[in-house]
Design an enzyme around this catalytic site. Structure first.
Site, mmCIF file in Angstrom:
data_model
loop_
_atom_site.group_PDB
_atom_site.id
_atom_site.type_symbol
_atom_site.label_atom_id
_atom_site.label_comp_id
_atom_site.label_asym_id
_atom_site.label_seq_id
_atom_site.Cartn_x
_atom_site.Cartn_y
_atom_site.Cartn_z
ATOM 1 N N LYS A 179 0.880 -0.996 0.061
ATOM 2 C CA LYS A 179 -0.265 0.021 0.189
ATOM 3 C C LYS A 179 0.801 1.374 0.053
ATOM 4 O O LYS A 179 1.895 1.304 0.783
ATOM 5 C CB LYS A 179 -0.840 0.027 1.265
ATOM 6 C CG LYS A 179 -1.881 0.954 1.288
ATOM 7 C CD LYS A 179 -2.781 1.001 2.734
ATOM 8 C CE LYS A 179 -3.878 1.797 2.573
ATOM 9 N NZ LYS A 179 -4.832 1.660 3.712
ATOM 10 N N SER A 234 -9.800 1.647 3.118
ATOM 11 C CA SER A 234 -8.895 2.442 2.101
ATOM 12 C C SER A 234 -7.813 1.583 1.420
ATOM 13 O O SER A 234 -7.352 1.939 0.440
ATOM 14 C CB SER A 234 -7.994 3.457 2.942
ATOM 15 O OG SER A 234 -7.233 2.967 3.809
ATOM 16 N N SER A 256 -9.891 -0.797 7.184
ATOM 17 C CA SER A 256 -9.321 -0.343 5.893
ATOM 18 C C SER A 256 -8.491 -1.685 5.495
ATOM 19 O O SER A 256 -8.180 -1.615 3.941
ATOM 20 C CB SER A 256 -8.316 0.452 6.047
ATOM 21 O OG SER A 256 -9.009 1.741 6.154
#
Lengths: 488, 95
Positions: A82, A157, A181
């Site tokens: 990420k 996210s 997330s």
């Protein structure tokens, strides 16, 4: 073997086995992975940066290590990270225009551990700006698409990390979870995602959003892979003073111990407001645990659960408003060129650099912390946090797990909730309380509703990730949900 | 509504974020909806509850004061929009 014969849907452990047995090389695997990723990403938009050159060179170096017989847990395996985690020398944007051109001068501890384990970081995945969001529509590079239905969000996210694993672009990825997330996108994409206990994994070098809530965690489509990745990234770090100085078990080598005699608590009222079919999916999963010797008690009351959503959306934005004050555009990041003095430059820089959701949260947090409202909002939320923690503690005196759906419903359409923040926040109803309490939790794929995957959330006691993984392994043995692959 | 446009503009000033007039209006409405929903917490009695600011119980984690590896100044400055002779340059702070 011709590299075209490499099966990209294999698990990381299978790839490692095949490379050790010289069935194919890391270079061949990475070559095919990258070609495939570029094709997939024209539809998914899951990556902010694909590291073609770095990955090629790295794979050659890993092949040398494999040939020398060096034993590294992730030697030559592609992994996506990420874009919240600093990777020295390569863009790390946190999905924000503010950091579009930012090149870290150091590695986050998790990236360092992946490199030491021999993994090949193949790209930085898209995420909602500064990890604030539940849909991955808030990255400056545009929305990420769900591989099960390109019109749907992948969740957020960590939407990019989830979508690329579900699409079998890579077997492993790393996400961050501040209020769900990792787990919510894992559920929306039909893969595994685990939020470790607060303090289990270092956040050094992770772009800070809400420091009392967030954790870095693994995502994968195979439970043994997930466990292996957790073994690699977990552990105490002198550079992160919130990490726990506790031994890290070899999670992946002790997954087959079963769940006989373990006690599962299922909260009452959990299906209020959820998709009507969700209950039958969860019941079917509970049946499997029961058949494997677990004891299930339904109707457990967790009175503070309802207050977790407001508590979260006061605590997280408050911490965010403080954490994001560092983006002044002086030391790094995008900077406005139109200004007459320092203050105007600050205001213009932050006004231009931050997207809508980030502005919303900074303002909400600033408001909750401002004179006259501090006791009413922020301090009140911290007291609610104590109540939530106490409720969890009480239940875990008597039970090993709490089980709920991961989300109220499967993935929603892109654009559907973007103008209604409260409705968007509701999609994290089941996951938020866990970050507030600090416990570990995993989302496992447990079926489909309207051809979209849904997940079961298993919550455990502090530092009992091992049991969560064992429980998930029992389920994986008896079901095939994790083997379903989207075509898009 | 829980908030006025003036409230939002005041908070934006505190947070040093320039908003367009349209943004102020949108945020006033959206954050009012959130705060209205948050009203529910007022009904919960927390008078005898201590606040918790962190999820685990670690306190005052310290380390020895020793010099470790540092980042190179040249590398760090590469990220700075303006720098001069090894320093980051910003507009004048005090008149």
């Amino acid at each position: 073997m011709m590299d075209t014969n490499i099966d990209l849907t294999l698990s990381a452990l299978k790839h490692i086995h095949n490379m050790t047995e010289s069935v194919y090389t890391s270079k061949q695997l990475i070559d095919k992975t990258i070609k495939n990723l570029h094709l997939q990403d024209s539809k998914l938009n899951a990556y902010i940066t694909i590291l073609d050159e770095y990955a090629f060179e790295r794979s050659i170096a890993m092949d040398e290590k494999i040939n020398r017989g060096e034993e590294l847990p992730l030697a030559g395996v592609p992994i996506a990270v990420k874009d919240m985690l600093a990777f020295k020398g390569y863009p790390t944007t946190a999905g924000s225009r503010t950091l579009e051109n930012f090149i870290p001068t150091f590695n986050s501890t998790v990236v360092e551990k992946l490199i030491n384990a021999g993994a090949v970081i193949i790209g930085k995945t898209s995420c909602d700006e500064f990890a604030m969001g539940s849909s991955n529509e808030h990255a400056f590079t545009g929305p990420v698409h769900n591989p099960w239905n390109l019109d749907c969000v992948p969740g957020g996210s960590s939407g990019g990390s989830a979508a690329t694993v579900a699409a079998r672009g890579v077997p492993l990825s790393v996400g961050t979870d501040t209020g769900g997330s990792i787990r919510q996108p894992a559920s929306f994409n039909g893969i595994y995602g685990l939020k470790p206990t607060y303090g289990r994994v270092s956040r050094y070098g992770v772009v800070a959003f809400a420091s009392s809530l967030e954790q870095v965690g693994p995502m994968a489509y195979n439970i043994h892979d997930l466990a292996l990745l957790l073994s690699v990234i977990a552990g105490h770090d002198p550079k992160d003073s919130t990490t726990l100085n506790e031994v890290v078990p070899d999670y992946h080598t002790s997954l087959d111990q079963g769940i006989k005699g373990m006690k599962i608590a299922v909260p009452d009222n959990i299906y209020d407001g959820a998709n009507k079919i969700m209950q039958s999916k969860i019941n079917a999963a509970l049946e499997i645990f029961k058949n494997n010797g677990a004891e299930i008690t339904e109707g457990i009351s967790i009175p503070s659960w309802e207050s977790a959503l407001p508590a979260y959306y006061l605590i997280a934005p408050s911490e965010a408003s403080a954490n994001l004050s560092r983006y002044d555009g002086f030391r790094y990041g995008q900077s406005s060129v139109e200004y007459s003095d320092l203050w105007q430059r600050l205001e213009n820089t932050r006004g231009l650099g931050f997207g809508k959701e980030v502005k919303r949260r900074i303002l909400l947090g600033t408001y909750a912390l401002s004179a006259g409202y501090y006791d009413q909002y922020y301090k009140k939320a911290l007291k609610l946090r104590t109540m939530i923690k106490n409720d969890f503690k009480k239940i875990f005196n008597d039970y090993d797990f709490i089980m709920t759906p991961t989300t109220p419903a499967p993935a929603f359409k892109i654009g559907e909730r973007i103008t209604n923040p409260l409705e968007m926040y509701m999609s994290d109803y089941y996951t938020l309380p866990i970050n507030i309490a600090g416990n570990p939790a995993i989302s496992i794929p447990c079926g489909f509703i309207d051809d979209l995957p849904v997940g079961l959330q298993i919550i455990g006691k502090d530092l009992e990730e091992q049991k969560l993984l064992q429980c998930a392994a029992v389920y994986e043995k008896e079901t095939t949900w994790n083997q379903e692959i989207p075509s898009f | 509504m829980a908030l006025s446009k003036q409230d939002i503009e005041y908070v934006a000033k505190l947070a040093r974020i320039k908003l367009t007039s349209k943004e102020s209006e949108e945020l006033t409405e959206q954050l009012s909806v959130c705060l209205d929903y948050f009203e529910m917490i007022n009904a919960i009695d927390t008078s005898n509850i201590e606040p918790t600011s962190q999820a685990n119980n670690l306190v005052n984690v310290t380390r020895e004061d020793v010099v470790n590896e540092n980042m190179s100044v040249d590398d760090v400055l590469k990220n700075a929009p303006e720098h001069f002779e090894g320093f980051i340059r910003i507009p004048k702070v005090i008149d």
